[in-house]
Design a protein around this motif. Sequence first.
Motif, mmCIF file in Angstrom:
data_model
loop_
_atom_site.group_PDB
_atom_site.id
_atom_site.type_symbol
_atom_site.label_atom_id
_atom_site.label_comp_id
_atom_site.label_asym_id
_atom_site.label_seq_id
_atom_site.Cartn_x
_atom_site.Cartn_y
_atom_site.Cartn_z
ATOM 1 N N LEU A 59 0.816 -1.307 -0.106
ATOM 2 C CA LEU A 59 -0.111 0.050 -0.031
ATOM 3 C C LEU A 59 0.848 1.413 -0.030
ATOM 4 C CD1 LEU A 59 -2.892 -1.159 2.461
ATOM 5 C CD2 LEU A 59 -3.040 -0.615 0.058
ATOM 6 N N ALA A 60 1.830 1.173 0.673
ATOM 7 C CA ALA A 60 2.834 2.548 0.631
ATOM 8 C C ALA A 60 3.381 2.810 -0.753
ATOM 9 C CB ALA A 60 3.945 2.173 1.717
ATOM 10 N N ALA A 61 3.866 1.749 -1.225
ATOM 11 C CA ALA A 61 4.503 1.738 -2.441
ATOM 12 C C ALA A 61 3.489 2.240 -3.464
ATOM 13 C CB ALA A 61 5.037 0.230 -3.124
ATOM 14 N N ALA A 62 1.957 1.824 -3.547
ATOM 15 C CA ALA A 62 1.232 2.247 -4.386
ATOM 16 C C ALA A 62 0.860 3.737 -3.931
ATOM 17 C CB ALA A 62 -0.030 1.421 -4.440
ATOM 18 N N ALA A 63 0.714 4.094 -2.793
ATOM 19 C CA ALA A 63 0.449 5.535 -2.581
ATOM 20 C C ALA A 63 1.534 6.159 -3.049
ATOM 21 C CB ALA A 63 0.168 5.538 -1.097
ATOM 22 N N LEU A 64 2.700 6.061 -2.805
ATOM 23 C CA LEU A 64 3.713 6.840 -3.509
ATOM 24 C C LEU A 64 3.964 6.903 -5.011
ATOM 25 C CD1 LEU A 64 6.784 5.396 -1.137
ATOM 26 C CD2 LEU A 64 5.567 7.703 -1.078
ATOM 27 N N VAL A 65 3.555 5.989 -5.513
ATOM 28 C CA VAL A 65 3.294 6.044 -7.072
ATOM 29 C C VAL A 65 2.068 7.123 -7.385
ATOM 30 C CG1 VAL A 65 2.640 4.890 -9.219
ATOM 31 C CG2 VAL A 65 4.241 3.750 -7.677
ATOM 32 N N GLY A 66 1.118 6.962 -6.649
ATOM 33 C CA GLY A 66 -0.101 7.930 -6.960
ATOM 34 C C GLY A 66 0.064 9.270 -6.715
ATOM 35 N N TRP A 68 3.102 10.710 -6.674
ATOM 36 C CA TRP A 68 4.129 11.031 -7.722
ATOM 37 C C TRP A 68 3.145 11.674 -8.990
ATOM 38 C CZ3 TRP A 68 9.042 12.550 -8.045
ATOM 39 C CH2 TRP A 68 9.608 12.911 -8.949
ATOM 40 N N LYS A 69 2.233 10.622 -9.336
ATOM 41 C CA LYS A 69 1.363 11.005 -10.631
ATOM 42 C C LYS A 69 0.586 12.065 -10.371
ATOM 43 C CE LYS A 69 1.894 6.581 -12.639
ATOM 44 N NZ LYS A 69 1.259 5.410 -13.286
ATOM 45 N N ASP A 70 -0.408 11.997 -9.416
ATOM 46 C CA ASP A 70 -1.613 12.972 -9.262
ATOM 47 C C ASP A 70 -1.305 14.203 -8.090
ATOM 48 O OD1 ASP A 70 -2.774 11.277 -10.734
ATOM 49 O OD2 ASP A 70 -3.576 9.899 -8.930
ATOM 50 N N GLY A 71 -0.199 14.038 -7.614
ATOM 51 C CA GLY A 71 0.171 15.039 -6.645
ATOM 52 C C GLY A 71 -0.749 15.258 -5.546
ATOM 53 N N HIS A 72 -0.982 14.032 -5.031
ATOM 54 C CA HIS A 72 -1.659 13.990 -3.614
ATOM 55 C C HIS A 72 -0.996 14.250 -2.502
ATOM 56 C CE1 HIS A 72 -5.221 11.339 -6.261
ATOM 57 N NE2 HIS A 72 -4.724 12.687 -6.158
ATOM 58 N N LYS A 73 -1.584 14.556 -1.349
ATOM 59 C CA LYS A 73 -0.881 14.495 -0.148
ATOM 60 C C LYS A 73 -0.751 13.257 0.490
ATOM 61 C CE LYS A 73 -3.551 17.206 2.156
ATOM 62 N NZ LYS A 73 -4.191 18.200 3.460
ATOM 63 N N GLY A 74 0.095 13.067 1.508
ATOM 64 C CA GLY A 74 0.363 11.932 2.255
ATOM 65 C C GLY A 74 1.756 11.141 2.029
ATOM 66 N N ALA A 75 2.607 11.882 1.573
ATOM 67 C CA ALA A 75 3.965 11.131 1.227
ATOM 68 C C ALA A 75 4.615 11.006 2.470
ATOM 69 C CB ALA A 75 4.654 12.098 0.227
ATOM 70 N N GLY A 76 4.391 11.862 3.416
ATOM 71 C CA GLY A 76 4.897 11.284 4.773
ATOM 72 C C GLY A 76 4.492 10.047 5.636
ATOM 73 N N LEU A 77 3.009 10.081 5.306
ATOM 74 C CA LEU A 77 2.230 8.887 5.736
ATOM 75 C C LEU A 77 2.758 7.412 5.092
ATOM 76 C CD1 LEU A 77 -1.318 10.095 6.103
ATOM 77 C CD2 LEU A 77 0.478 10.001 7.953
ATOM 78 N N ALA A 78 3.010 7.773 3.733
ATOM 79 C CA ALA A 78 3.412 6.344 2.978
ATOM 80 C C ALA A 78 4.798 5.862 3.336
ATOM 81 C CB ALA A 78 3.462 6.808 1.557
#
Length: 364
Positions: A59-66, A68-78
């Motif tokens: 899930l952390a890897a998928a969140a980091l990819v999203g 990176w692509k969509d510019g969402h927040k939550g990189a620290g959580l990932a």
Amino acid sequence: MRYLQHESRKAVWSQRIALMFLLLFVITFCAHRFGQINTPAAMQLFGVAVTGGVVALVLAAAALVGIWKDGHKGAGLAFSGAFMSALLLAFPLWSLPNLMALPRITDVTTDTKSPPRFEKIAAARVGEANPADYPRAAAESQAAAYPDLQPITTTRSASEAFSAVREAVTSLNWRIVAEEPPAPGKAGAIEASARSFIFGFTDDVAVRVSGDDSRARIDARSSARFGQHDLGRNAERVRAFLGEVKTRLAAIETAEAMSRAVALREEAAKKARKKEEAARRPDRSRDREAALREPPPPVDLARPGAPPPIRPDRSAPPFRGDPDFSRALSPEEALYERRRLKRLRRAERRRAARKFWEQFGGPY
């Protein structure tokens, strides 16, 4: 117009799942290490925690990819979820090389044909525990993976070898369950249990000491009580035990060699002292021989009743003390000369006494 940035739900759940299963892993570890839960339950919970760590890492890897692509927040959580997942998976990844390279066995011994048996410990290996009997199918795999596991043969007696074995078991901090010293016609045995340093998994050990007063053989066996793969832990335990026993046997040999060297040194010093004392002591044997070779003292005829002086027989060979005697005598000749002179002196005294009494009309 205010721009609202979407927070990645995958990052949020990766952190939550990683934290939850990391806490489960730590609680299970502490409960098992301090004896609150048994090993089968702890292994199941460890498996659940590791599975949750894998899910959180995905899930952390998928969140980091999203992100990176969509510019969402939550990189620290990932990233925090990935870090906790990595901590959770560190031990399985560290054990992976041994898991892949070593055979899938849980029991090793130095004698695969007739391994030491578990007697007292067999009562604890019930239920989900591995069987107490040595699996014959593991002998071939063990010989290929651990060819260095061989018994110790020594020229020490069985009782001395048993003492060395017991000292080795004590130094390794194994808990002795049963022990029986060797007796005539019967091998000695020690059964003990050992726990792994980190997770506290219990392994059982059996040691057998066979032999007589002139030689002994030491065999060892280590078996995991639970699980399907020991990751080479039992082989390492047997190696450590054999090394400790060899060290103690070598210490006995060294102590005896030092004792023999000290005894030889003391004996050599004693001989040297005796030789020195003999050299300092005066040699009185020559003085005694010279005294025996001297002629008898002259008789004082002025004393009433004294026998007449003994006249030396010039026909006899010269004696030591006579100026005509110049050659050296051997010990045998000297003994013979002393005895001959003694007989001559006795005969001279008897003749002189006979003549004396004949003059005065005595008993002769």
